[in-house]
Write a protein that holds these residues in place. Structure first.
Motif, PDB file in Angstrom:
ATOM      1  N   LEU A  49      10.535  15.849 -17.164  1.00 24.83           N
ATOM      2  CA  LEU A  49      10.337  17.281 -16.972  1.00 24.83           C
ATOM      3  C   LEU A  49      11.604  18.020 -17.367  1.00 24.83           C
ATOM      4  N   ARG A  50      11.469  19.312 -17.557  1.00 24.29           N
ATOM      5  CA  ARG A  50      12.621  20.133 -17.921  1.00 24.29           C
ATOM      6  C   ARG A  50      12.555  21.444 -17.148  1.00 24.29           C
ATOM      7  N   ASP A  51      13.705  21.879 -16.648  1.00 20.67           N
ATOM      8  CA  ASP A  51      13.757  23.160 -15.954  1.00 20.67           C
ATOM      9  C   ASP A  51      13.360  24.288 -16.895  1.00 20.67           C
ATOM     10  N   ASP A  52      12.912  25.400 -16.304  1.00 19.98           N
ATOM     11  CA  ASP A  52      12.460  26.544 -17.093  1.00 19.98           C
ATOM     12  C   ASP A  52      13.648  27.297 -17.668  1.00 19.98           C
ATOM     13  N   ALA A  53      14.106  26.832 -18.809  1.00 19.46           N
ATOM     14  CA  ALA A  53      15.199  27.482 -19.538  1.00 19.46           C
ATOM     15  C   ALA A  53      15.199  26.897 -20.942  1.00 19.46           C
ATOM     16  N   PRO A  54      15.728  27.641 -21.935  1.00 14.79           N
ATOM     17  CA  PRO A  54      15.730  27.107 -23.304  1.00 14.79           C
ATOM     18  C   PRO A  54      16.405  25.740 -23.411  1.00 14.79           C
ATOM     19  N   ALA A  55      17.461  25.539 -22.631  1.00 19.69           N
ATOM     20  CA  ALA A  55      18.136  24.237 -22.617  1.00 19.69           C
ATOM     21  C   ALA A  55      18.162  23.722 -21.186  1.00 19.69           C
ATOM     22  N   GLY A  56      16.999  23.708 -20.542  1.00 22.46           N
ATOM     23  CA  GLY A  56      16.905  23.362 -19.130  1.00 22.46           C
ATOM     24  C   GLY A  56      17.275  21.921 -18.838  1.00 22.46           C
ATOM     25  N   HIS A  57      17.656  21.684 -17.610  1.00 24.86           N
ATOM     26  CA  HIS A  57      18.024  20.345 -17.151  1.00 24.86           C
ATOM     27  C   HIS A  57      16.832  19.404 -17.277  1.00 24.86           C
ATOM     28  N   ARG A  58      17.077  18.184 -17.713  1.00 21.33           N
ATOM     29  CA  ARG A  58      16.030  17.182 -17.858  1.00 21.33           C
ATOM     30  C   ARG A  58      15.952  16.324 -16.603  1.00 21.33           C
ATOM     31  N   TRP A  59      14.722  16.040 -16.177  1.00 20.52           N
ATOM     32  CA  TRP A  59      14.491  15.289 -14.956  1.00 20.52           C
ATOM     33  C   TRP A  59      13.479  14.173 -15.193  1.00 20.52           C
ATOM     34  N   TRP A  60      13.624  13.111 -14.406  1.00 19.57           N
ATOM     35  CA  TRP A  60      12.542  12.158 -14.212  1.00 19.57           C
ATOM     36  C   TRP A  60      11.893  12.451 -12.861  1.00 19.57           C
ATOM     37  N   ARG A  61      10.585  12.398 -12.839  1.00 20.79           N
ATOM     38  CA  ARG A  61       9.848  12.364 -11.587  1.00 20.79           C
ATOM     39  C   ARG A  61       8.847  11.238 -11.705  1.00 20.79           C
ATOM     40  N   ALA A  62       9.039  10.223 -10.888  1.00 18.05           N
ATOM     41  CA  ALA A  62       8.263   8.996 -11.048  1.00 18.05           C
ATOM     42  C   ALA A  62       7.637   8.580  -9.722  1.00 18.05           C
ATOM     43  N   GLU A  63       6.474   7.962  -9.832  1.00 14.62           N
ATOM     44  CA  GLU A  63       5.750   7.466  -8.656  1.00 14.62           C
ATOM     45  C   GLU A  63       5.444   5.991  -8.863  1.00 14.62           C
ATOM     46  N   PHE A  64       5.681   5.203  -7.808  1.00 13.71           N
ATOM     47  CA  PHE A  64       5.442   3.775  -7.840  1.00 13.71           C
ATOM     48  C   PHE A  64       4.636   3.364  -6.621  1.00 13.71           C
ATOM     49  N   LEU A  65       3.952   2.236  -6.742  1.00 13.61           N
ATOM     50  CA  LEU A  65       3.081   1.738  -5.672  1.00 13.61           C
ATOM     51  C   LEU A  65       3.314   0.238  -5.505  1.00 13.61           C
ATOM     52  N   ARG A  66       3.383  -0.202  -4.229  1.00 14.27           N
ATOM     53  CA  ARG A  66       3.302  -1.627  -3.959  1.00 14.27           C
ATOM     54  C   ARG A  66       1.849  -1.886  -3.528  1.00 14.27           C
ATOM     55  N   PRO A  67       1.080  -2.614  -4.321  1.00 14.03           N
ATOM     56  CA  PRO A  67      -0.318  -2.836  -3.960  1.00 14.03           C
ATOM     57  C   PRO A  67      -0.476  -3.437  -2.577  1.00 14.03           C
ATOM     58  N   ALA A  68      -1.538  -3.046  -1.904  1.00 13.59           N
ATOM     59  CA  ALA A  68      -1.825  -3.589  -0.580  1.00 13.59           C
ATOM     60  C   ALA A  68      -2.110  -5.085  -0.680  1.00 13.59           C
ATOM     61  N   ALA A  69      -1.727  -5.794   0.347  1.00 14.08           N
ATOM     62  CA  ALA A  69      -1.954  -7.250   0.339  1.00 14.08           C
ATOM     63  C   ALA A  69      -3.442  -7.526   0.333  1.00 14.08           C
ATOM     64  N   GLY A 109       0.800  -1.216   0.000  1.00 14.38           N
ATOM     65  CA  GLY A 109       0.000   0.000   0.000  1.00 14.38           C
ATOM     66  C   GLY A 109       0.828   1.258   0.000  1.00 14.38           C
ATOM     67  N   GLY A 110       2.169   1.131   0.029  1.00 13.24           N
ATOM     68  CA  GLY A 110       3.057   2.288   0.116  1.00 13.24           C
ATOM     69  C   GLY A 110       3.468   2.826  -1.242  1.00 13.24           C
ATOM     70  N   THR A 111       4.077   4.002  -1.196  1.00  6.23           N
ATOM     71  CA  THR A 111       4.440   4.757  -2.387  1.00  6.23           C
ATOM     72  C   THR A 111       5.938   5.052  -2.406  1.00  6.23           C
ATOM     73  N   LEU A 112       6.513   4.998  -3.583  1.00  6.19           N
ATOM     74  CA  LEU A 112       7.879   5.437  -3.842  1.00  6.19           C
ATOM     75  C   LEU A 112       7.831   6.608  -4.801  1.00  6.19           C
ATOM     76  N   VAL A 113       8.544   7.694  -4.461  1.00  6.41           N
ATOM     77  CA  VAL A 113       8.725   8.790  -5.399  1.00  6.41           C
ATOM     78  C   VAL A 113      10.211   8.883  -5.732  1.00  6.41           C
ATOM     79  N   VAL A 114      10.513   8.956  -7.019  1.00  2.00           N
ATOM     80  CA  VAL A 114      11.884   8.996  -7.526  1.00  2.00           C
ATOM     81  C   VAL A 114      12.095  10.312  -8.259  1.00  2.00           C
ATOM     82  N   VAL A 115      13.184  10.992  -7.924  1.00  3.69           N
ATOM     83  CA  VAL A 115      13.608  12.191  -8.639  1.00  3.69           C
ATOM     84  C   VAL A 115      15.027  11.939  -9.127  1.00  3.69           C
ATOM     85  N   ALA A 116      15.254  12.104 -10.428  1.00  5.37           N
ATOM     86  CA  ALA A 116      16.577  11.826 -10.983  1.00  5.37           C
ATOM     87  C   ALA A 116      16.782  12.621 -12.258  1.00  5.37           C
TER      88      ALA A 116
END
Length: 225
Positions: free
Chosen positions: A205-225, A160-167
């Motif tokens: 995602l990309r930072d607010d700039a013409p050549a902004g940094h590229r990012w992943w923002r991801a959410e994952f779930l382990r289903p509850a038993a 039932g928990g969540t993982l958030v990944v920023v990279a």
């Protein structure tokens, strides 16, 4: 392929650790040097990651005393933010100097800062946390042991928990980089969905700039038993 700069303390430390076959061996020397004013920790900006903050603004995760863990906590900015959302928060780093620095910076914090190794976490942390925050830690590891680190992060999520990944993001076709960081490909982000964990959303995602940094923002779930 990018090149390391031998004049930068962090690049010297990374090169030495990799040559010694110790891919995590540069964290403690870096944080120890930073405590002495001899180096900078380039990812420490004294504030939580904006992409993590954005995710919480969109999702409004419920703290209410539920358990959270912050992976590779460094000097604690993300951990303090998560605790401020009402989570009973553990934050860990492999570098004792980072943990000491986090405690010094936040002397009255409710966060439990501990020294631990993502590649060999305490057994009682297995599937133990309602919220797992992985921000920029896996991208600081080459492969190997990156795949092991990804599986270890996923293994912390409770049913039932969540993982958030920023990279940071890169395309596999871009070829290798010297690192750190070693930005993640889409396939590497997808790999967090392992051991029963499911992807909920993966955004580039990309930072607010013409050549902004590229990012992943991801959410994952382990289903509850």
């Amino acid at each position: 392929m990018t090149d390391r700069d031998p004049e930068r303390p962090i690049d010297r430390l990374v090169a030495g650790a990799l040559e010694a076959g110790e891919p995590t061996g540069w964290f403690e020397p870096l944080y120890a040097a930073a405590r002495e004013g001899e180096a900078d920790v380039p990812w420490d900006h004294g504030a939580p990651r904006p992409r993590l903050v954005e995710w919480t603004q969109e999702r409004a995760p419920r703290g209410e005393g539920r358990r959270a863990v912050v992976v590779g906590c460094g000097l604690g900015s993300d951990a303090e933010f998560v605790a401020g959302l009402g989570f009973d928060t553990v934050a860990f780093d492999i570098a004792p100097s980072a943990v000491r620095g986090a405690r010094d910076r936040h002397p009255d914090s409710p966060v439990r800062y501990v020294v631990a190794d993502l590649l060999a976490p305490p057994p009682d942390w297995a599937q133990a946390f309602d919220l797992v925050v992985e921000s920029l830690t896996v991208q600081s590891l080459p492969d190997p042991p990156r795949a092991q680190a990804i599986a270890s992060v996923a293994g912390l999520i409770a049913p039932g928990g969540t993982l958030v990944v920023v990279a940071s993001a890169r395309d596999a076709a871009d070829g290798p980089v010297a690192g750190p960081p070693w930005p993640l490909t889409r396939a590497e982000v997808d790999a967090f969905a392992t051991g029963g964990v499911q992807a909920v959303e993966i955004r580039e995602l990309r930072d607010d700039a013409p050549a902004g940094h590229r990012w992943w923002r991801a959410e994952f779930l382990r289903p509850a038993a």
